[in-house]
Design a protein around this motif. Structure first.
Motif, PDB file in Angstrom:
ATOM      1  N   VAL A  50       0.839  -1.197   0.000  1.00  0.00           N
ATOM      2  CA  VAL A  50       0.000   0.000   0.000  1.00  0.00           C
ATOM      3  C   VAL A  50       0.876   1.250   0.000  1.00  0.00           C
ATOM      4  O   VAL A  50       0.638   2.191  -0.761  1.00  0.00           O
ATOM      5  N   LYS A  51       1.911   1.249   0.831  1.00  0.00           N
ATOM      6  CA  LYS A  51       2.822   2.402   0.885  1.00  0.00           C
ATOM      7  C   LYS A  51       3.521   2.606  -0.455  1.00  0.00           C
ATOM      8  O   LYS A  51       3.634   3.737  -0.939  1.00  0.00           O
ATOM      9  N   GLU A  52       3.990   1.521  -1.057  1.00  0.00           N
ATOM     10  CA  GLU A  52       4.651   1.618  -2.358  1.00  0.00           C
ATOM     11  C   GLU A  52       3.699   2.163  -3.418  1.00  0.00           C
ATOM     12  O   GLU A  52       4.065   3.021  -4.228  1.00  0.00           O
ATOM     13  N   GLN A  53       2.463   1.678  -3.401  1.00  0.00           N
ATOM     14  CA  GLN A  53       1.488   2.107  -4.397  1.00  0.00           C
ATOM     15  C   GLN A  53       1.115   3.569  -4.195  1.00  0.00           C
ATOM     16  O   GLN A  53       0.905   4.293  -5.164  1.00  0.00           O
ATOM     17  N   LYS A  54       1.052   4.023  -2.939  1.00  0.00           N
ATOM     18  CA  LYS A  54       0.781   5.437  -2.666  1.00  0.00           C
ATOM     19  C   LYS A  54       1.874   6.309  -3.272  1.00  0.00           C
ATOM     20  O   LYS A  54       1.591   7.367  -3.841  1.00  0.00           O
ATOM     21  N   ILE A  55       3.110   5.876  -3.147  1.00  0.00           N
ATOM     22  CA  ILE A  55       4.237   6.628  -3.705  1.00  0.00           C
ATOM     23  C   ILE A  55       4.134   6.690  -5.221  1.00  0.00           C
ATOM     24  O   ILE A  55       4.337   7.745  -5.829  1.00  0.00           O
ATOM     25  N   VAL A  56       3.791   5.567  -5.841  1.00  0.00           N
ATOM     26  CA  VAL A  56       3.643   5.534  -7.299  1.00  0.00           C
ATOM     27  C   VAL A  56       2.556   6.511  -7.748  1.00  0.00           C
ATOM     28  O   VAL A  56       2.749   7.289  -8.688  1.00  0.00           O
ATOM     29  N   LEU A  99       6.070   2.553 -23.847  1.00  0.00           N
ATOM     30  CA  LEU A  99       5.502   3.865 -23.620  1.00  0.00           C
ATOM     31  C   LEU A  99       4.024   3.713 -23.291  1.00  0.00           C
ATOM     32  O   LEU A  99       3.308   2.948 -23.937  1.00  0.00           O
ATOM     33  N   ALA A 100       3.559   4.425 -22.253  1.00  0.00           N
ATOM     34  CA  ALA A 100       2.176   4.297 -21.817  1.00  0.00           C
ATOM     35  C   ALA A 100       1.547   5.676 -21.674  1.00  0.00           C
ATOM     36  O   ALA A 100       2.245   6.683 -21.536  1.00  0.00           O
ATOM     37  N   ASP A 101       0.237   5.706 -21.687  1.00  0.00           N
ATOM     38  CA  ASP A 101      -0.498   6.945 -21.471  1.00  0.00           C
ATOM     39  C   ASP A 101      -0.472   7.267 -19.976  1.00  0.00           C
ATOM     40  O   ASP A 101      -0.806   6.422 -19.139  1.00  0.00           O
ATOM     41  N   ARG A 102      -0.074   8.487 -19.639  1.00  0.00           N
ATOM     42  CA  ARG A 102       0.086   8.878 -18.238  1.00  0.00           C
ATOM     43  C   ARG A 102      -1.228   8.784 -17.466  1.00  0.00           C
ATOM     44  O   ARG A 102      -1.275   8.248 -16.357  1.00  0.00           O
ATOM     45  N   SER A 103      -2.307   9.287 -18.042  1.00  0.00           N
ATOM     46  CA  SER A 103      -3.587   9.294 -17.326  1.00  0.00           C
ATOM     47  C   SER A 103      -4.143   7.883 -17.127  1.00  0.00           C
ATOM     48  O   SER A 103      -4.700   7.579 -16.073  1.00  0.00           O
ATOM     49  N   GLN A 104      -3.973   7.019 -18.123  1.00  0.00           N
ATOM     50  CA  GLN A 104      -4.427   5.630 -17.972  1.00  0.00           C
ATOM     51  C   GLN A 104      -3.596   4.897 -16.922  1.00  0.00           C
ATOM     52  O   GLN A 104      -4.121   4.115 -16.134  1.00  0.00           O
ATOM     53  N   THR A 105      -2.301   5.162 -16.927  1.00  0.00           N
ATOM     54  CA  THR A 105      -1.420   4.523 -15.949  1.00  0.00           C
ATOM     55  C   THR A 105      -1.773   4.985 -14.547  1.00  0.00           C
ATOM     56  O   THR A 105      -1.850   4.169 -13.612  1.00  0.00           O
ATOM     57  N   LEU A 106      -2.014   6.280 -14.387  1.00  0.00           N
ATOM     58  CA  LEU A 106      -2.404   6.819 -13.089  1.00  0.00           C
ATOM     59  C   LEU A 106      -3.722   6.210 -12.620  1.00  0.00           C
ATOM     60  O   LEU A 106      -3.855   5.813 -11.454  1.00  0.00           O
ATOM     61  N   SER A 107      -4.667   6.088 -13.524  1.00  0.00           N
ATOM     62  CA  SER A 107      -5.962   5.505 -13.197  1.00  0.00           C
ATOM     63  C   SER A 107      -5.824   4.055 -12.730  1.00  0.00           C
ATOM     64  O   SER A 107      -6.404   3.656 -11.721  1.00  0.00           O
ATOM     65  N   SER A 108      -5.046   3.275 -13.448  1.00  0.00           N
ATOM     66  CA  SER A 108      -4.870   1.869 -13.072  1.00  0.00           C
ATOM     67  C   SER A 108      -4.108   1.738 -11.749  1.00  0.00           C
ATOM     68  O   SER A 108      -4.400   0.847 -10.949  1.00  0.00           O
ATOM     69  N   CYS A 109      -3.172   2.643 -11.494  1.00  0.00           N
ATOM     70  CA  CYS A 109      -2.443   2.612 -10.224  1.00  0.00           C
ATOM     71  C   CYS A 109      -3.356   2.973  -9.055  1.00  0.00           C
ATOM     72  O   CYS A 109      -3.247   2.401  -7.971  1.00  0.00           O
ATOM     73  N   ARG A 110      -4.259   3.927  -9.279  1.00  0.00           N
ATOM     74  CA  ARG A 110      -5.229   4.289  -8.232  1.00  0.00           C
ATOM     75  C   ARG A 110      -6.165   3.124  -7.937  1.00  0.00           C
ATOM     76  O   ARG A 110      -6.501   2.862  -6.778  1.00  0.00           O
ATOM     77  N   LYS A 111      -6.608   2.436  -8.982  1.00  0.00           N
ATOM     78  CA  LYS A 111      -7.473   1.267  -8.783  1.00  0.00           C
ATOM     79  C   LYS A 111      -6.740   0.190  -7.988  1.00  0.00           C
ATOM     80  O   LYS A 111      -7.311  -0.426  -7.084  1.00  0.00           O
ATOM     81  N   GLU A 112      -5.482  -0.029  -8.334  1.00  0.00           N
ATOM     82  CA  GLU A 112      -4.671  -1.020  -7.620  1.00  0.00           C
ATOM     83  C   GLU A 112      -4.533  -0.630  -6.150  1.00  0.00           C
ATOM     84  O   GLU A 112      -4.640  -1.472  -5.261  1.00  0.00           O
ATOM     85  N   LEU A 113      -4.313   0.658  -5.882  1.00  0.00           N
ATOM     86  CA  LEU A 113      -4.211   1.144  -4.506  1.00  0.00           C
ATOM     87  C   LEU A 113      -5.517   0.917  -3.758  1.00  0.00           C
ATOM     88  O   LEU A 113      -5.510   0.442  -2.615  1.00  0.00           O
ATOM     89  N   ASP A 114      -6.641   1.215  -4.391  1.00  0.00           N
ATOM     90  CA  ASP A 114      -7.946   0.991  -3.766  1.00  0.00           C
ATOM     91  C   ASP A 114      -8.159  -0.484  -3.444  1.00  0.00           C
ATOM     92  O   ASP A 114      -8.657  -0.840  -2.373  1.00  0.00           O
ATOM     93  N   ASN A 115      -7.770  -1.358  -4.376  1.00  0.00           N
ATOM     94  CA  ASN A 115      -7.917  -2.798  -4.154  1.00  0.00           C
ATOM     95  C   ASN A 115      -7.049  -3.271  -2.986  1.00  0.00           C
ATOM     96  O   ASN A 115      -7.488  -4.087  -2.176  1.00  0.00           O
TER      97      ASN A 115
END
Length: 76
Positions: free
Chosen positions: A21-27, A52-68
């Motif tokens: 969770v801490k690592e994902q928060k940092i990401v 190469l990835a889309d920044r907003s999509q990557t951020l969205s998926s990282c937030r979902k992972e953090l929520d999970n």
């Protein structure tokens, strides 16, 4: 298996989840603070190849992972 072994196993699992969770928060924080013009790369699983990835999509998926991860931690 005794109850103390089970408690120790759960405690270790909880510590591991807290760490993730801490690592994902940092990401999420790092991605949130990037300038719009910056490029983001994601690593292909089980490989040293980055794409190469889309920044907003990557951020969205990282937030979902953090929520999970947070939900999983609360369910323990």
């Amino acid at each position: 298996m005794s109850s103390s072994d089970t408690c120790e196993g759960q405690s270790a699992l909880k510590e591991e989840l807290n760490k993730k969770v801490k690592e994902q928060k940092i990401v999420v924080d790092e991605l949130s603070n990037l300038k719009k013009s910056r490029r983001v790369y994601i690593q292909q699983r089980n490989s040293n190849v980055f794409f190469l990835a889309d920044r907003s999509q990557t951020l969205s998926s990282c937030r979902k992972e953090l929520d999970n991860l947070k939900k999983e931690l609360q369910d323990m």
